[in-house]
Design a protein around this motif. Sequence first.
Motif, PDB file in Angstrom:
ATOM      1  N   ALA A  25       0.853  -1.194   0.000  1.00 45.77           N
ATOM      2  CA  ALA A  25       0.000   0.000   0.000  1.00 45.77           C
ATOM      3  C   ALA A  25       0.884   1.238   0.000  1.00 45.77           C
ATOM      4  O   ALA A  25       1.978   1.231   0.564  1.00 45.77           O
ATOM      5  CB  ALA A  25      -0.930   0.018   1.210  1.00 45.77           C
ATOM      6  N   GLU A  27      -0.018   5.307   0.727  1.00 48.67           N
ATOM      7  CA  GLU A  27      -1.074   6.263   1.069  1.00 48.67           C
ATOM      8  C   GLU A  27      -0.480   7.663   1.202  1.00 48.67           C
ATOM      9  O   GLU A  27       0.584   7.843   1.788  1.00 48.67           O
ATOM     10  CB  GLU A  27      -1.731   5.879   2.393  1.00 48.67           C
ATOM     11  CG  GLU A  27      -2.326   4.481   2.417  1.00 48.67           C
ATOM     12  CD  GLU A  27      -2.864   4.125   3.794  1.00 48.67           C
ATOM     13  OE1 GLU A  27      -3.552   4.968   4.410  1.00 48.67           O
ATOM     14  OE2 GLU A  27      -2.563   3.021   4.273  1.00 48.67           O
ATOM     15  N   THR A  42      -0.589   5.184  -6.228  1.00 50.05           N
ATOM     16  CA  THR A  42      -1.221   3.857  -6.190  1.00 50.05           C
ATOM     17  C   THR A  42      -0.692   2.939  -7.280  1.00 50.05           C
ATOM     18  O   THR A  42      -0.851   1.716  -7.194  1.00 50.05           O
ATOM     19  CB  THR A  42      -2.740   4.001  -6.330  1.00 50.05           C
ATOM     20  OG1 THR A  42      -3.047   4.797  -7.482  1.00 50.05           O
ATOM     21  CG2 THR A  42      -3.350   4.659  -5.100  1.00 50.05           C
ATOM     22  N   HIS A  91      -5.564   3.522   8.442  1.00 49.02           N
ATOM     23  CA  HIS A  91      -5.318   4.274   7.215  1.00 49.02           C
ATOM     24  C   HIS A  91      -5.060   5.736   7.554  1.00 49.02           C
ATOM     25  O   HIS A  91      -5.562   6.269   8.538  1.00 49.02           O
ATOM     26  CB  HIS A  91      -6.515   4.152   6.271  1.00 49.02           C
ATOM     27  CG  HIS A  91      -6.692   2.773   5.712  1.00 49.02           C
ATOM     28  ND1 HIS A  91      -5.831   2.228   4.783  1.00 49.02           N
ATOM     29  CD2 HIS A  91      -7.635   1.826   5.962  1.00 49.02           C
ATOM     30  CE1 HIS A  91      -6.224   0.999   4.480  1.00 49.02           C
ATOM     31  NE2 HIS A  91      -7.320   0.738   5.188  1.00 49.02           N
ATOM     32  N   LEU A  92      -4.255   6.381   6.725  1.00 50.61           N
ATOM     33  CA  LEU A  92      -3.973   7.793   6.938  1.00 50.61           C
ATOM     34  C   LEU A  92      -5.220   8.641   6.704  1.00 50.61           C
ATOM     35  O   LEU A  92      -6.028   8.349   5.823  1.00 50.61           O
ATOM     36  CB  LEU A  92      -2.871   8.263   5.982  1.00 50.61           C
ATOM     37  CG  LEU A  92      -1.455   7.776   6.233  1.00 50.61           C
ATOM     38  CD1 LEU A  92      -0.501   8.436   5.245  1.00 50.61           C
ATOM     39  CD2 LEU A  92      -1.017   8.088   7.653  1.00 50.61           C
ATOM     40  N   ARG A  93      -5.323   9.701   7.491  1.00 53.04           N
ATOM     41  CA  ARG A  93      -6.378  10.690   7.283  1.00 53.04           C
ATOM     42  C   ARG A  93      -5.692  11.981   6.850  1.00 53.04           C
ATOM     43  O   ARG A  93      -5.038  12.655   7.647  1.00 53.04           O
ATOM     44  CB  ARG A  93      -7.189  10.902   8.565  1.00 53.04           C
ATOM     45  CG  ARG A  93      -7.881   9.628   9.051  1.00 53.04           C
ATOM     46  CD  ARG A  93      -8.699   9.896  10.300  1.00 53.04           C
ATOM     47  NE  ARG A  93      -9.801  10.810  10.050  1.00 53.04           N
ATOM     48  CZ  ARG A  93     -10.623  11.260  10.993  1.00 53.04           C
ATOM     49  NH1 ARG A  93     -10.436  10.894  12.255  1.00 53.04           N
ATOM     50  NH2 ARG A  93     -11.611  12.080  10.688  1.00 53.04           N
ATOM     51  N   ARG A 102       2.700   7.220   3.568  1.00 47.50           N
ATOM     52  CA  ARG A 102       2.977   5.950   4.239  1.00 47.50           C
ATOM     53  C   ARG A 102       3.080   4.852   3.191  1.00 47.50           C
ATOM     54  O   ARG A 102       2.212   4.732   2.318  1.00 47.50           O
ATOM     55  CB  ARG A 102       1.901   5.602   5.243  1.00 47.50           C
ATOM     56  CG  ARG A 102       2.055   4.199   5.878  1.00 47.50           C
ATOM     57  CD  ARG A 102       1.111   3.997   7.044  1.00 47.50           C
ATOM     58  NE  ARG A 102       1.519   4.843   8.166  1.00 47.50           N
ATOM     59  CZ  ARG A 102       0.721   5.143   9.193  1.00 47.50           C
ATOM     60  NH1 ARG A 102      -0.530   4.683   9.220  1.00 47.50           N
ATOM     61  NH2 ARG A 102       1.161   5.899  10.182  1.00 47.50           N
ATOM     62  N   ARG A 104       3.546   0.692   2.876  1.00 47.05           N
ATOM     63  CA  ARG A 104       3.510  -0.588   3.593  1.00 47.05           C
ATOM     64  C   ARG A 104       4.092  -1.669   2.694  1.00 47.05           C
ATOM     65  O   ARG A 104       3.824  -1.702   1.486  1.00 47.05           O
ATOM     66  CB  ARG A 104       2.080  -0.963   3.957  1.00 47.05           C
ATOM     67  CG  ARG A 104       1.304   0.082   4.748  1.00 47.05           C
ATOM     68  CD  ARG A 104      -0.162  -0.352   4.867  1.00 47.05           C
ATOM     69  NE  ARG A 104      -1.002   0.720   5.369  1.00 47.05           N
ATOM     70  CZ  ARG A 104      -1.220   0.953   6.653  1.00 47.05           C
ATOM     71  NH1 ARG A 104      -0.668   0.164   7.551  1.00 47.05           N
ATOM     72  NH2 ARG A 104      -1.994   1.948   7.034  1.00 47.05           N
ATOM     73  N   ASP A 112       6.962   5.849   7.106  1.00 40.09           N
ATOM     74  CA  ASP A 112       6.271   7.113   6.896  1.00 40.09           C
ATOM     75  C   ASP A 112       7.284   8.170   6.492  1.00 40.09           C
ATOM     76  O   ASP A 112       8.424   8.168   6.973  1.00 40.09           O
ATOM     77  CB  ASP A 112       5.583   7.612   8.182  1.00 40.09           C
ATOM     78  CG  ASP A 112       4.386   6.783   8.583  1.00 40.09           C
ATOM     79  OD1 ASP A 112       3.853   6.048   7.732  1.00 40.09           O
ATOM     80  OD2 ASP A 112       3.984   6.875   9.762  1.00 40.09           O
TER      81      ASP A 112
END
Length: 287
Positions: A25, A27, A42, A91-93, A102, A104, A112
């Motif tokens: 992932a 983000e 993405t 999940h990041l906000r 971030r 993964r 991060d």
Amino acid sequence: MPEMPEVEGLVQFLRERAVGRTLAAVEVGAISALKTFSPAPTALVGAAVTGVARHGKWLDVATDADGELHLVFHLAKAGWLRWYDAAPAAHLRPGRSPIALRARLDDGAGFDLTEAGTRKRLAVHVVRSPGDVPAIATLGVEPAQLTLEGLTALLAARNQQIKGLLRDQSVIAGIGNAYSDEILHAARVSPFALTRSLDEAEVARLLQAMDEVLAAAVAEAAGKPAAELKDAKRRSMRVHGRAGLPCPVCGDTVREVSFADSALQYCPTCQTGGKILADRRMSKLLR
């Protein structure tokens, strides 16, 4: 600001932990940090990390996404990389934390990219080649590649204060405010000496100081976890960040010249023949 030695330390750290892993992932937590929009971050998901490299102060995470894509980032003045052996599940906000991005990995680890403060300068690019980033395409020579003849030519090509030239990424890549202070102190050169005023002996000392200071800093950073690199850098400084303290070479008091958003430190006895440089913003400084 992370400079070449710390960035090299981060490269080695990431290379050992991320190469061969798959990005599970990616983000974005701060849209302002993302400087490219196509390919999107993405597009890296599901790709294997094939390498980690450095270009000046830029970090380059290469992947096999869509043939080849690179996650390239510059940590700027207040940015850093925070590593997790087990990345947070949440999940990041966007906009709710100092986390700009971030990533993964498939083994549960990750990292991060964070940035403190209000002046957001951290930059993230997703590109097909690092050279697609203008700031990388225009980087100057790496310090380790400089010869005495090459440095002499660089100094003769312009007549400016040596402190500014050492920090100019289009001339020499990777040196910033801290290590330019350290190099000039080791070379016994005033930060405001004009480049064309340096004689052969001073140029030779400058090259030797550059080699020795940066090599020692890279060795100090090697093998350290990302979380320890900042403290290791601070401990190694002889004049930078030590205004008011004794010079470890001669015992004189380390002095400071302040600017609008930065400061430099130097030793009068070692570097300026005992002269105190004027500390007045926007003034014509003594050399």
